[in-house]
Scaffold this active site. Sequence first.
Site, PDB file in Angstrom:
ATOM      1  N   LEU A  42       0.853  -1.188   0.000  1.00 29.74           N
ATOM      2  CA  LEU A  42       0.000   0.000   0.000  1.00 29.74           C
ATOM      3  C   LEU A  42       0.887   1.235   0.000  1.00 29.74           C
ATOM      4  O   LEU A  42       1.744   1.393   0.867  1.00 29.74           O
ATOM      5  CB  LEU A  42      -0.912   0.030   1.232  1.00 29.74           C
ATOM      6  CG  LEU A  42      -1.658   1.354   1.487  1.00 29.74           C
ATOM      7  CD1 LEU A  42      -2.569   1.728   0.312  1.00 29.74           C
ATOM      8  CD2 LEU A  42      -2.451   1.284   2.798  1.00 29.74           C
ATOM      9  N   ILE A  43       0.690   2.093  -0.992  1.00 26.29           N
ATOM     10  CA  ILE A  43       1.405   3.361  -1.066  1.00 26.29           C
ATOM     11  C   ILE A  43       0.395   4.483  -0.997  1.00 26.29           C
ATOM     12  O   ILE A  43      -0.569   4.514  -1.772  1.00 26.29           O
ATOM     13  CB  ILE A  43       2.204   3.494  -2.388  1.00 26.29           C
ATOM     14  CG1 ILE A  43       3.074   2.264  -2.622  1.00 26.29           C
ATOM     15  CG2 ILE A  43       3.056   4.754  -2.371  1.00 26.29           C
ATOM     16  CD1 ILE A  43       3.758   2.253  -3.981  1.00 26.29           C
ATOM     17  N   GLY A  63      -0.657   8.596  -1.237  1.00 30.46           N
ATOM     18  CA  GLY A  63      -0.239   9.777  -1.983  1.00 30.46           C
ATOM     19  C   GLY A  63       0.269   9.478  -3.380  1.00 30.46           C
ATOM     20  O   GLY A  63       1.309   9.988  -3.794  1.00 30.46           O
ATOM     21  N   CYS A  64      -0.474   8.660  -4.138  1.00 34.75           N
ATOM     22  CA  CYS A  64      -0.013   8.238  -5.472  1.00 34.75           C
ATOM     23  C   CYS A  64      -0.555   9.101  -6.604  1.00 34.75           C
ATOM     24  O   CYS A  64      -0.325   8.783  -7.775  1.00 34.75           O
ATOM     25  CB  CYS A  64      -0.403   6.782  -5.716  1.00 34.75           C
ATOM     26  SG  CYS A  64       0.496   5.615  -4.672  1.00 34.75           S
ATOM     27  N   GLY A  87       3.873  12.827  -8.205  1.00 25.28           N
ATOM     28  CA  GLY A  87       5.187  12.782  -7.576  1.00 25.28           C
ATOM     29  C   GLY A  87       5.754  11.408  -7.327  1.00 25.28           C
ATOM     30  O   GLY A  87       5.559  10.466  -8.106  1.00 25.28           O
ATOM     31  N   TYR A 105       6.937  22.703   7.681  1.00 25.07           N
ATOM     32  CA  TYR A 105       7.081  21.431   6.964  1.00 25.07           C
ATOM     33  C   TYR A 105       8.204  20.598   7.594  1.00 25.07           C
ATOM     34  O   TYR A 105       8.034  19.406   7.859  1.00 25.07           O
ATOM     35  CB  TYR A 105       7.385  21.699   5.492  1.00 25.07           C
ATOM     36  CG  TYR A 105       7.739  20.464   4.699  1.00 25.07           C
ATOM     37  CD1 TYR A 105       6.767  19.521   4.369  1.00 25.07           C
ATOM     38  CD2 TYR A 105       9.058  20.232   4.282  1.00 25.07           C
ATOM     39  CE1 TYR A 105       7.092  18.387   3.640  1.00 25.07           C
ATOM     40  CE2 TYR A 105       9.389  19.099   3.559  1.00 25.07           C
ATOM     41  CZ  TYR A 105       8.407  18.178   3.239  1.00 25.07           C
ATOM     42  OH  TYR A 105       8.725  17.055   2.520  1.00 25.07           O
TER      43      TYR A 105
END
Length: 282
Positions: free
Chosen positions: A5-6, A8-9, A12, A144
């Site tokens: 599972l990734i 933010g696909c 980038g 950030y």
Amino acid sequence: MTKVLITGCGTGFGHEVAMRLAEKGFDVIASVEIWAQVQTLKRQAAQRGVNLQVEKLDVTDDADRRKALAWGVEVLVNNAGVGEGGSTLDIPAANIRREFEVNVTGPLLLTQGIAKQMVKRRKGRIVWVSSREGLNVNPFTGIYAASKHAVEAIAETMAMELQEFGVEVATVNPGPFLTGFNDRMFQTWQSWEDDPSERLFDYSKLAFPRAQFDPEPVYATMTAVAAGEVDTYRNLEPASMIDETRSLQQVPWDRNTKDGLGTRPRQLQASYDMEPETLIAV
């Protein structure tokens, strides 16, 4: 371990690494923040000739996080993140909270449930996509960087806590890479709900303060770490910045409170001098 599972696909690093892991034969669940990104990513995967399970997963949404518990995740890549540019003294409260919800709290809560499933299997791999900013700081990226410093603390502690259960933990620390993320971070001020006259800086005159690298080294390293082909805990790219990163970690030990008072630091001036989206010439 084949099911990955990734988060933010949509764009980038996550987007490309999902494609590469699928090309390697992994069963990839590529998650995106909003429904509008689902069909786009499915179409892009088909054009690339790979099979992705594309899911809507906003890491700040409790229902989305619960949904992920049914997917049988064996490798989790915490990649989703946002960047808020601006002085620590100017960024509005809502933006600060959003930064930590997306970069820290949401991913940690997602990981808690999935990691406990890994513990029961006595096997698993968790990859935290941190940043070079999790180890150093720069003007106008302090909030950030603070979120990524938090990720570093969580990941390092988690590695110790999961060791006896057979679960691996690693970090990937990208430096300045030209994916658009860094430059967008220096545009977020345009949507602040604040009084512009109270700001210390005019953000229309500022840009991300460094020239940026082609992102290929991060794609390769993230893919290798997620696939288990690289087993180092900390993985900083580009490798050419490792020595600089380590030396900058020493700087606060040698700094005096009166150093440079009344003058502008060269690191801050760089944001005035740099043109956006400047690629490092190789």
